[in-house]
Design an enzyme around this catalytic site. Structure first.
Site, PDB file in Angstrom:
ATOM      1  N   GLU A  28       0.850  -1.198   0.000  1.00  0.00           N
ATOM      2  CA  GLU A  28       0.000   0.000   0.000  1.00  0.00           C
ATOM      3  C   GLU A  28       0.884   1.246   0.000  1.00  0.00           C
ATOM      4  O   GLU A  28       1.864   1.324   0.748  1.00  0.00           O
ATOM      5  CB  GLU A  28      -0.906   0.031   1.243  1.00  0.00           C
ATOM      6  CG  GLU A  28      -1.766   1.289   1.281  1.00  0.00           C
ATOM      7  CD  GLU A  28      -2.531   1.465   2.573  1.00  0.00           C
ATOM      8  OE1 GLU A  28      -3.480   0.711   2.807  1.00  0.00           O
ATOM      9  OE2 GLU A  28      -2.164   2.381   3.360  1.00  0.00           O
ATOM     10  N   TYR A  60      -6.669   6.915  -0.855  1.00  0.00           N
ATOM     11  CA  TYR A  60      -7.469   8.029  -1.369  1.00  0.00           C
ATOM     12  C   TYR A  60      -7.742   8.946  -0.194  1.00  0.00           C
ATOM     13  O   TYR A  60      -8.302   8.511   0.823  1.00  0.00           O
ATOM     14  CB  TYR A  60      -8.770   7.437  -1.924  1.00  0.00           C
ATOM     15  CG  TYR A  60      -9.653   8.424  -2.635  1.00  0.00           C
ATOM     16  CD1 TYR A  60      -9.341   8.846  -3.913  1.00  0.00           C
ATOM     17  CD2 TYR A  60     -10.806   8.907  -2.030  1.00  0.00           C
ATOM     18  CE1 TYR A  60     -10.161   9.748  -4.574  1.00  0.00           C
ATOM     19  CE2 TYR A  60     -11.631   9.793  -2.688  1.00  0.00           C
ATOM     20  CZ  TYR A  60     -11.302  10.210  -3.963  1.00  0.00           C
ATOM     21  OH  TYR A  60     -12.116  11.099  -4.621  1.00  0.00           O
ATOM     22  N   ARG A 118     -16.240   3.063   2.736  1.00  0.00           N
ATOM     23  CA  ARG A 118     -17.134   4.199   2.962  1.00  0.00           C
ATOM     24  C   ARG A 118     -16.295   5.401   3.381  1.00  0.00           C
ATOM     25  O   ARG A 118     -16.531   6.509   2.975  1.00  0.00           O
ATOM     26  CB  ARG A 118     -18.162   3.880   4.041  1.00  0.00           C
ATOM     27  CG  ARG A 118     -19.138   5.039   4.148  1.00  0.00           C
ATOM     28  CD  ARG A 118     -20.214   4.825   5.141  1.00  0.00           C
ATOM     29  NE  ARG A 118     -21.149   5.936   5.097  1.00  0.00           N
ATOM     30  CZ  ARG A 118     -21.763   6.403   6.142  1.00  0.00           C
ATOM     31  NH1 ARG A 118     -21.587   5.854   7.325  1.00  0.00           N
ATOM     32  NH2 ARG A 118     -22.593   7.403   6.028  1.00  0.00           N
ATOM     33  N   HIS A 186     -13.974  -2.655  14.331  1.00  0.00           N
ATOM     34  CA  HIS A 186     -13.862  -1.250  13.920  1.00  0.00           C
ATOM     35  C   HIS A 186     -14.254  -0.375  15.118  1.00  0.00           C
ATOM     36  O   HIS A 186     -15.160  -0.742  15.879  1.00  0.00           O
ATOM     37  CB  HIS A 186     -14.803  -1.003  12.737  1.00  0.00           C
ATOM     38  CG  HIS A 186     -14.675   0.360  12.147  1.00  0.00           C
ATOM     39  ND1 HIS A 186     -15.313   1.461  12.684  1.00  0.00           N
ATOM     40  CD2 HIS A 186     -13.965   0.807  11.095  1.00  0.00           C
ATOM     41  CE1 HIS A 186     -15.001   2.525  11.949  1.00  0.00           C
ATOM     42  NE2 HIS A 186     -14.194   2.149  10.986  1.00  0.00           N
ATOM     43  N   GLN A 213      -7.247  -4.264   8.398  1.00  0.00           N
ATOM     44  CA  GLN A 213      -6.629  -3.206   9.187  1.00  0.00           C
ATOM     45  C   GLN A 213      -5.387  -3.796   9.845  1.00  0.00           C
ATOM     46  O   GLN A 213      -5.307  -5.016  10.054  1.00  0.00           O
ATOM     47  CB  GLN A 213      -7.641  -2.744  10.254  1.00  0.00           C
ATOM     48  CG  GLN A 213      -7.184  -1.686  11.208  1.00  0.00           C
ATOM     49  CD  GLN A 213      -6.819  -0.410  10.479  1.00  0.00           C
ATOM     50  OE1 GLN A 213      -5.786  -0.367   9.796  1.00  0.00           O
ATOM     51  NE2 GLN A 213      -7.640   0.618  10.602  1.00  0.00           N
TER      52      GLN A 213
HETATM   53  P1  FAD Z   1     -17.455  -0.140   6.874  1.00  0.00           P
HETATM   54  O1  FAD Z   1     -16.850  -1.495   6.883  1.00  0.00           O
HETATM   55  O2  FAD Z   1     -18.624   0.095   5.996  1.00  0.00           O
HETATM   56  O3  FAD Z   1     -17.804   0.222   8.351  1.00  0.00           O
HETATM   57  C1  FAD Z   1     -16.834   0.067   9.391  1.00  0.00           C
HETATM   58  C2  FAD Z   1     -17.504  -0.525  10.654  1.00  0.00           C
HETATM   59  O4  FAD Z   1     -18.355   0.453  11.193  1.00  0.00           O
HETATM   60  C3  FAD Z   1     -18.307  -1.749  10.337  1.00  0.00           C
HETATM   61  O5  FAD Z   1     -17.522  -2.897  10.576  1.00  0.00           O
HETATM   62  C4  FAD Z   1     -19.474  -1.644  11.255  1.00  0.00           C
HETATM   63  O6  FAD Z   1     -19.211  -2.429  12.372  1.00  0.00           O
HETATM   64  C5  FAD Z   1     -19.507  -0.196  11.658  1.00  0.00           C
HETATM   65  N1  FAD Z   1     -20.612   0.510  11.016  1.00  0.00           N
HETATM   66  C6  FAD Z   1     -20.757   0.741   9.682  1.00  0.00           C
HETATM   67  N2  FAD Z   1     -21.916   1.390   9.474  1.00  0.00           N
HETATM   68  C7  FAD Z   1     -22.477   1.576  10.685  1.00  0.00           C
HETATM   69  C8  FAD Z   1     -23.662   2.187  11.125  1.00  0.00           C
HETATM   70  N3  FAD Z   1     -24.528   2.740  10.263  1.00  0.00           N
HETATM   71  N4  FAD Z   1     -23.920   2.199  12.449  1.00  0.00           N
HETATM   72  C9  FAD Z   1     -23.057   1.644  13.323  1.00  0.00           C
HETATM   73  N5  FAD Z   1     -21.916   1.050  12.955  1.00  0.00           N
HETATM   74  C10 FAD Z   1     -21.636   1.008  11.673  1.00  0.00           C
HETATM   75  N6  FAD Z   1      -9.565   5.738   4.679  1.00  0.00           N
HETATM   76  C11 FAD Z   1      -9.433   6.703   3.721  1.00  0.00           C
HETATM   77  O7  FAD Z   1      -9.959   7.821   3.896  1.00  0.00           O
HETATM   78  N7  FAD Z   1      -8.722   6.485   2.572  1.00  0.00           N
HETATM   79  C12 FAD Z   1      -8.136   5.293   2.309  1.00  0.00           C
HETATM   80  O8  FAD Z   1      -7.512   5.121   1.252  1.00  0.00           O
HETATM   81  C13 FAD Z   1      -8.264   4.235   3.272  1.00  0.00           C
HETATM   82  N8  FAD Z   1      -7.720   3.015   3.061  1.00  0.00           N
HETATM   83  C14 FAD Z   1      -7.923   2.006   3.960  1.00  0.00           C
HETATM   84  C15 FAD Z   1      -7.415   0.726   3.696  1.00  0.00           C
HETATM   85  C16 FAD Z   1      -7.610  -0.319   4.597  1.00  0.00           C
HETATM   86  C17 FAD Z   1      -7.068  -1.703   4.264  1.00  0.00           C
HETATM   87  C18 FAD Z   1      -8.315  -0.083   5.805  1.00  0.00           C
HETATM   88  C19 FAD Z   1      -8.513  -1.206   6.779  1.00  0.00           C
HETATM   89  C20 FAD Z   1      -8.808   1.178   6.093  1.00  0.00           C
HETATM   90  C21 FAD Z   1      -8.628   2.240   5.182  1.00  0.00           C
HETATM   91  N9  FAD Z   1      -9.131   3.524   5.426  1.00  0.00           N
HETATM   92  C22 FAD Z   1      -8.993   4.522   4.473  1.00  0.00           C
HETATM   93  C23 FAD Z   1      -9.832   3.825   6.674  1.00  0.00           C
HETATM   94  C24 FAD Z   1     -11.342   3.592   6.547  1.00  0.00           C
HETATM   95  O9  FAD Z   1     -11.900   4.559   5.685  1.00  0.00           O
HETATM   96  C25 FAD Z   1     -11.959   3.675   7.927  1.00  0.00           C
HETATM   97  O10 FAD Z   1     -11.510   2.634   8.742  1.00  0.00           O
HETATM   98  C26 FAD Z   1     -13.481   3.690   7.884  1.00  0.00           C
HETATM   99  O11 FAD Z   1     -13.968   4.094   9.154  1.00  0.00           O
HETATM  100  C27 FAD Z   1     -14.067   2.303   7.609  1.00  0.00           C
HETATM  101  O12 FAD Z   1     -14.211   2.151   6.312  1.00  0.00           O
HETATM  102  P2  FAD Z   1     -15.163   1.016   5.629  1.00  0.00           P
HETATM  103  O13 FAD Z   1     -15.581   1.582   4.364  1.00  0.00           O
HETATM  104  O14 FAD Z   1     -14.502  -0.272   5.538  1.00  0.00           O
HETATM  105  O15 FAD Z   1     -16.387   0.980   6.597  1.00  0.00           O
END
Ligand code: FAD
Length: 326
Positions: A28, A60, A118, A186, A213
């Site tokens: 990465e 990103y 997200r 998370h 993560q």
């Molecule tokens: P999701 O998996 O959709 O949600 C995360 C957790 O939140 C879920 O497991 C769930 O338990 C909980 N959750 C989701 N929705 C709800 C809800 N409505 N109510 C209550 N709980 C809820 N960030 C960046 O800005 N740019 C990047 O390039 C980037 N790269 C990443 C790469 C990796 C491999 C990882 C692990 C993280 C990265 N992140 C990045 C960080 C990431 O954006 C954050 O960790 C974000 O909070 C979770 O993203 P997700 O889309 O996987 O969320």
């Protein structure tokens, strides 16, 4: 950034992630923030590319802050190297139309592999706030990427063997979509079951691969994979490993990821004359245990440097001998 100039315009087909066989490795990177960082990345990138990783993912920035520079790095990988680039995309704060436009822009650039997230809402935001955008989860972004690609390329015409000039219609090129997994939960999750349900929903939405993560103990990841399999997750789950090279870096990543501070590692880094060597040894032990425990590969968070990630891969035997650091 001029250092990521395009040298070759030939398109490259999507390489599906390898499964089975020799464990894979991937890296990465984050988009450089200025010209000096871009030049430093260019030098490290050459070393990382020469190791022949399965793919290199490019982060990103929150709210699209790095959109142009991320694309520059991805285009460089696409057109000047043989490595499959993977684009991280986040959708928090975007309408459907904005997210669709963003996806189209990356597809138009030739990117066919994504890490759909997200992303983090701004501090203090609450679910349901209008400014968080139209997509409520990473799973919805996975679906949207597939939909945009299907609309862009609904079918392809393939030659029919033995019938010169004849063509048959087949479904269009599919994209590869990875998603994030959180072995220790998370920070916003209420329970590990919620994280497993979220991962299952991402796979149901069309994800091909999960990348975890960071974490500090192999059992955290291996136990999570066991629970994910029991819950019905079948896609590959790659462990994210970061060689932590200083006390300051450890504090920073713990703050960003919400992971529990690893007390022993902190102590070892604090008392070492050469903290980087301690971090590399720790990441090597971790990677060794993950591979022994059945991980299909190692995804290394590089912090845009090549020395530590390549040292870890060399020590666990994943580099060809010519590339193994002395
Ligand atoms: P999701 O998996 O959709 O949600 C995360 C957790 O939140 C879920 O497991 C769930 O338990 C909980 N959750 C989701 N929705 C709800 C809800 N409505 N109510 C209550 N709980 C809820 N960030 C960046 O800005 N740019 C990047 O390039 C980037 N790269 C990443 C790469 C990796 C491999 C990882 C692990 C993280 C990265 N992140 C990045 C960080 C990431 O954006 C954050 O960790 C974000 O909070 C979770 O993203 P997700 O889309 O996987 O969320």
């Amino acid at each position: 950034m001029t250092v990521f100039g395009i040298e070759d315009e030939s398109p490259r087909p999507v390489a599906p992630p390898q499964a089975g066989g020799r464990p894979t490795f991937s890296f990465e990177l984050y988009p450089p923030r200025n010209e000096a960082a871009a030049e430093a990345l260019h030098r490290s990138l050459a070393q990382l590319v020469a190791a022949s990783p399965e793919f290199i993912s490019v982060t990103y920035g929150a709210n699209g802050s790095s959109r142009g520079v991320s694309l520059d790095v991805l285009r460089h990988l696409l057109h000047s190297t043989a490595v499959q680039p993977m684009a991280h995309l986040t959708c928090v704060g975007s309408s459907y139309a904005e997210a669709s436009q963003l996806i189209r822009e990356f597809l138009d650039a030739g990117v066919t592999s994504f890490l759909a997230l997200r992303g983090d809402p701004p501090a203090g935001a609450r679910e349901g706030d209008a400014f968080l955008g139209d997509l409520g989860s990473a799973g919805e972004l996975v679906q949207l990427i597939h939909r945009v690609q299907a609309e862009r390329e609904p079918f392809v015409q393939l030659p029919v063997p033995g019938f010169p000039g004849a063509r048959r219609i087949a479904g269009g090129q599919k994209v590869t979509i990875a998603v994030a997994a959180f072995p220790n939960g998370h920070p916003r999750s209420r329970s590990i079951e919620q994280d497993l349900d979220t991962l299952l929903a991402k796979e149901a939405a069309g994800a091909d691969l999960a990348i975890s993560q960071l974490f500090f103990e192999a059992d955290d990841f291996l136990g999570f994979v066991d629970r994910a399999r029991t819950a019905g997750v079948t896609m590959r789950i790659l462990p994210g490993v970061m060689p932590v090279l200083s006390v300051a870096q450890l504090h920073r990543i713990v703050e960003l990821s919400g992971e529990t501070l690893p007390v022993q590692l902190l102590h070892d880094l604090e008392s070492a004359d050469d903290p980087a060597a301690v971090g590399i040894a720790h990441a090597t032990r971790l990677a060794d245990r993950l591979l022994a425990g059945g991980a299909s590969g190692i995804h290394l968070y590089t912090f845009n440097r090549h020395e530590a990630p390549l040292a870890v891969l060399g020590a666990v035997g994943l580099l060809d001998s010519a590339r193994t650091p002395a």
